[in-house]
Write an enzyme that holds these catalytic residues in place. Structure first.
Site, short mmCIF file in Angstrom:
data_model
loop_
_atom_site.label_atom_id
_atom_site.label_comp_id
_atom_site.label_asym_id
_atom_site.label_seq_id
_atom_site.Cartn_x
_atom_site.Cartn_y
_atom_site.Cartn_z
N GLU A 158 87.66 85.72 49.80
CA GLU A 158 87.51 87.07 50.33
C GLU A 158 86.48 87.80 49.49
OE1 GLU A 158 89.83 91.22 51.46
OE2 GLU A 158 90.82 89.80 50.12
N ASP A 176 79.78 97.11 52.53
CA ASP A 176 78.97 98.33 52.51
C ASP A 176 77.86 98.19 53.54
OD1 ASP A 176 77.32 100.50 51.91
OD2 ASP A 176 77.83 100.41 49.78
N ASP A 201 83.65 98.95 60.22
CA ASP A 201 83.80 100.17 61.00
C ASP A 201 82.44 100.70 61.43
OD1 ASP A 201 83.30 100.72 58.18
OD2 ASP A 201 83.47 102.84 58.72
#
Length: 199
Positions: A33, A108, A144
């Site tokens: 991850e 990011d 997102d």
């Protein structure tokens, strides 16, 4: 590894490949991850997949220490943590064909155009992915940021070494802190997943 010992790695060399297989007590597949943060997803995933080995990568020590405490408290012997820039880890530290699954949640997006070269997903990172993933290896992504999601899909769609596959829908306990916040705010989560094709 001794009980209650930190799972944060301190490699003897930061320029030579990590002996990945020697880091874990079993010979199971290695899942990574990137941006593991406080370790919510990593802890839940490792708990439910004890035969797999998990490496969490994050560059922020404060977050990594919180993940460390969580993992140690849960008694998980199949998790290790590494504080380093992810792109460097993939290019320099991971052995070829050593990663079975890669999770990248809410990287990011560097939304300003002049900052796009700082994004993790780039042509150079695609080369590293192809080298480090096993055949059939998976990449699961969530963001997102709609534009960044499109950028990632475009990179993979133009690369014939990869194929798009169904995305991962995490269980509630696997949702990262960022995802939990976004869902509470009603923010749309863009998910995608890709598999490395056999030669």
């Amino acid at each position: 590894m001794q009980p209650n010992a930190s799972v944060i790695l301190s490699p003897e060399s930061w320029t030579q490949q990590l002996p990945v297989r020697e880091l874990f007590p079993n010979n199971g597949p290695v899942e990574i991850e990137i941006g593991c943060g406080k370790g919510r997803f990593l802890t839940a995933r490792a708990s439910s997949h004890p035969r797999s080995n998990f490496l969490g990568i994050d560059k922020l020590l404060k977050r990594l220490r919180k993940a460390d405490k969580k993992i140690v408290s849960a008694g998980l012997g199949n998790v290790r943590l590494l504080r380093i820039e992810a792109s460097y880890a993939f290019e320099k530290l991971l052995p070829p064909s050593s990663v079975s699954v890669l999770y990248v949640f809410f990287p990011d997006p560097w939304p300003k155009r002049r900052h796009h070269p700082r994004r993790l997903f780039s042509s150079d990172f695609m080369e590293s992915l192809n080298t480090k993933l096993i055949h059939g290896g998976l990449i699961y992504v969530a963001t997102d940021h709609t534009e960044y999601a499109g950028h990632i899909r475009t990179l993979f769609s133009k690369d014939t070494r990869f194929a798009e596959v169904p995305p991962l829908e995490p269980r509630e306990e696997e949702r990262t802190e960022f995802e939990t916040i976004f869902l509470e705010q009603g923010v749309r989560i863009e998910r995608s997943a890709f598999s490395k094709k056999a030669d």
